[in-house]
Design an enzyme around this catalytic site. Sequence first.
Site, PDB file in Angstrom:
ATOM      1  N   CYS A 525      29.937 137.482 106.037  1.00  0.00           N
ATOM      2  CA  CYS A 525      29.728 137.497 104.590  1.00  0.00           C
ATOM      3  C   CYS A 525      28.768 136.411 104.124  1.00  0.00           C
ATOM      4  CB  CYS A 525      31.063 137.371 103.872  1.00  0.00           C
ATOM      5  SG  CYS A 525      32.239 138.658 104.350  1.00  0.00           S
ATOM      6  N   HIS A 652      31.767 131.288  96.746  1.00  0.00           N
ATOM      7  CA  HIS A 652      32.010 132.473  97.578  1.00  0.00           C
ATOM      8  C   HIS A 652      33.108 133.300  96.919  1.00  0.00           C
ATOM      9  CE1 HIS A 652      31.696 134.909 101.093  1.00  0.00           C
ATOM     10  NE2 HIS A 652      32.972 134.737 101.410  1.00  0.00           N
ATOM     11  N   HIS A 690      32.878 142.449  96.461  1.00  0.00           N
ATOM     12  CA  HIS A 690      32.397 141.727  97.640  1.00  0.00           C
ATOM     13  C   HIS A 690      31.475 142.653  98.429  1.00  0.00           C
ATOM     14  CE1 HIS A 690      31.909 139.091 100.853  1.00  0.00           C
ATOM     15  NE2 HIS A 690      33.153 138.841 101.211  1.00  0.00           N
TER      16      HIS A 690
END
Length: 770
Positions: A525, A652, A690
């Site tokens: 990610c 994040h 996400h």
Amino acid sequence: MSNDKHIAPLAVVSMGCVLPGVDHFRALDTIADWETVFQSASPLAWSETSRPIQGRQMDDSGFDFKKFSIPPLFRKAVSRETRLALRAAEDALAGLVLPESLRDCCDQFCAIHLGSDAAYRNATKVGALRALAEKLQAQGCPAAEVRRRLDDYKQPLAESLGCSSHDRVGEMASSIPARIAHFAHTRGKCQTLDGADKGGLRLLQLAQDCFRYHDSQMAVLTSVQCFHHRPQAYMLLEQGVSQDACWLEGAISLVVCPLAVAHEQGWPVLTQLGDIVTTHDGSPQPEADHPAALYFAGANQVFCQIVEMVLRQHQRCEGRSFTGGRWQVNVAQTQSLTPAVDDRVAIVDYQPITGHPLDKTQFWQTLEQGEDALREHSAAHVNAEAFVRTTQQKLSTYIHRTMSFPAHSPSDVALKKPMMPAKKQRLDVTQLYALNSCHSWSEKIRQFERVAIIIASNLSLSADRLQAMRALWSGLPGSEGAIPLPELPSINHWSWYGACGIGTAQLLAQYFGISADCYAVEAACASSLAAVHDAVRALQAGRYDAVIVGGIETATLERDLVLCSAQMMLSVSRIRPFSQGADGFTPGDGGGFVMLTHHPVPRAIATIEAISGSCDSYSMTAPDPLGQALAIKKTLSLTAIDAQTVQYLEAHGTGTELGDRSEVMSLKYSYHRDKHSPLYIGSAKYNFGHCFAGAGALSLCKVLSAFEHERIPPTPVSELNVDLPLGDIPAEVPQQAIPWRLSEDGQRKAAINAFGTGGINYHLVIRQSS
């Protein structure tokens, strides 16, 4: 901050090899030993008699999982590529003693091409379940009956192809360097790239660019290639790969560092690597003493030829890539790049990509008003009878909504520039969105002579995985009647482009009508910021005049929902970063692209001040605040900006209790400040979900949009988690948009976090241009 340090030769201080018949580099005493590796080829097991492919494949059935700290439960999830790479890296590191002072600055960079056996197994499991559900639905079975028969089939399917909470981690290309870092106890930057058969060359160039700065002092570079099935081979043959060469599996690791570091540590230098270059056209053919290689090793090609160069005691090696152009590696350094005058890199333009239309105005409105792209699964996106269950179950998902693209089928995406149907139907939907998003940049990018295109992406796209199902389908466990194989387009010239992440970069170069160095990056990610890191380092070194860099991923595909549900990572309602009762993230499709240059730009939107990273892989899944803090510390050490003057941090922010707590804890080490000037924190994942590899790029686009509108958008979760140590910084999470005022020095400054599975962390500091 400026750095006039030129690129210097690499010192290769150790090599490790795992090739057919070769378990250690030291087994290659003579060139005859090397030639034996590829001269005893035979038809590959899956090769057709009418179209035979000769090669040598690896048998790693004796792999020692315990040595590399892989629990028994997860062993079937770990790919062959990972196992081979670990063995090669172990061989390379065996004779070296790494001092503690180098471990924070020892990078782990890997190269692969196309997918892994783990990725193909996961895709086949999900594809088989959907195909069986569609067959039963077509027969008129009631929904309850379809669900029951699907659930009955999941157990034998799991026993046949494996099924664990580690399946997603096991298939990720970035798990390879993360596991090497775990084994070697290094904490430097970490990523895997796909440069096709120039992957090794891209690793060497990346190391050269990184060694100009103190956050990188050595690197373990590992390339690995496996050939898994016939469709994969046929895609490569369509690109011009020779059917007559020996197709060679294996892995090679090079431990490299600056010459000064080698001398300080007393490490012997096996060879130096000076010129590491590519040319796009008009290149000379190999001279008689450097004939074309007799083997094709995919991502391992360049490193194989370097091993051969060392054994033959030659001064260079070279080759022609099937992606176009030539490459050359010289022991001597005869060419020199002119470093950028200023380390700051200008952002010329940006384009966010979300589940909404490609409209910057709507993008900002969604951010400013705290809205989102949340929508229910459509029947085309997710077969509910096959996968959606009310509780967590094997090979299922428990969520009903995502922040997806309106369409996942290439035929449903309208392009801004016409494309042949035979090409379009073989491309990935992310590639079509990427082409549309960068549509207006053609004239702008053509102003630059030396260009690179670096894409953060899943390195094995859906087409690659679907083609792999052909090879695995016959091995499916028996069911009530044969499961029909889904219809797939036949393999042609465009199939390879649609199958791999580097194909996206190549398509963009063709779209713009330019010659460009192209590759793709995967760092879980954190992929987008890893790609930005590579672009920034290359621009600072003077390797390119401009780089188009970004990331994009469809994170809402059935296979992603199933794999993430197995890890219990998804929110049952919606993602709420930093909120009370945060229970996970909502997947979203998207990402973004930016255009960067080191040349003076009168209308730059912002400048990247510094970027760095770390990998603390103590756990492959649990975040570590100290590892994240190390990435922040290394980044701030590369800029003159005072951390206390950074006003906003784009987090994040995955909305997991453990992840949110770890991230907030990591910030206090570097961003602690006066209580009257809090650090504002937010996360674009609240608005758009996400996006995995695209997440960092979307975060960067959010900050750029906020710069332009001079406002900090909210992350409106209503009730913040009172147990988060926000007051220790202090930090605030705005619940409504607020003015972004200039700091005392008349500037706006922000930072961005991107963290990934395997302890991969990247951090970026950015400043609005005056």
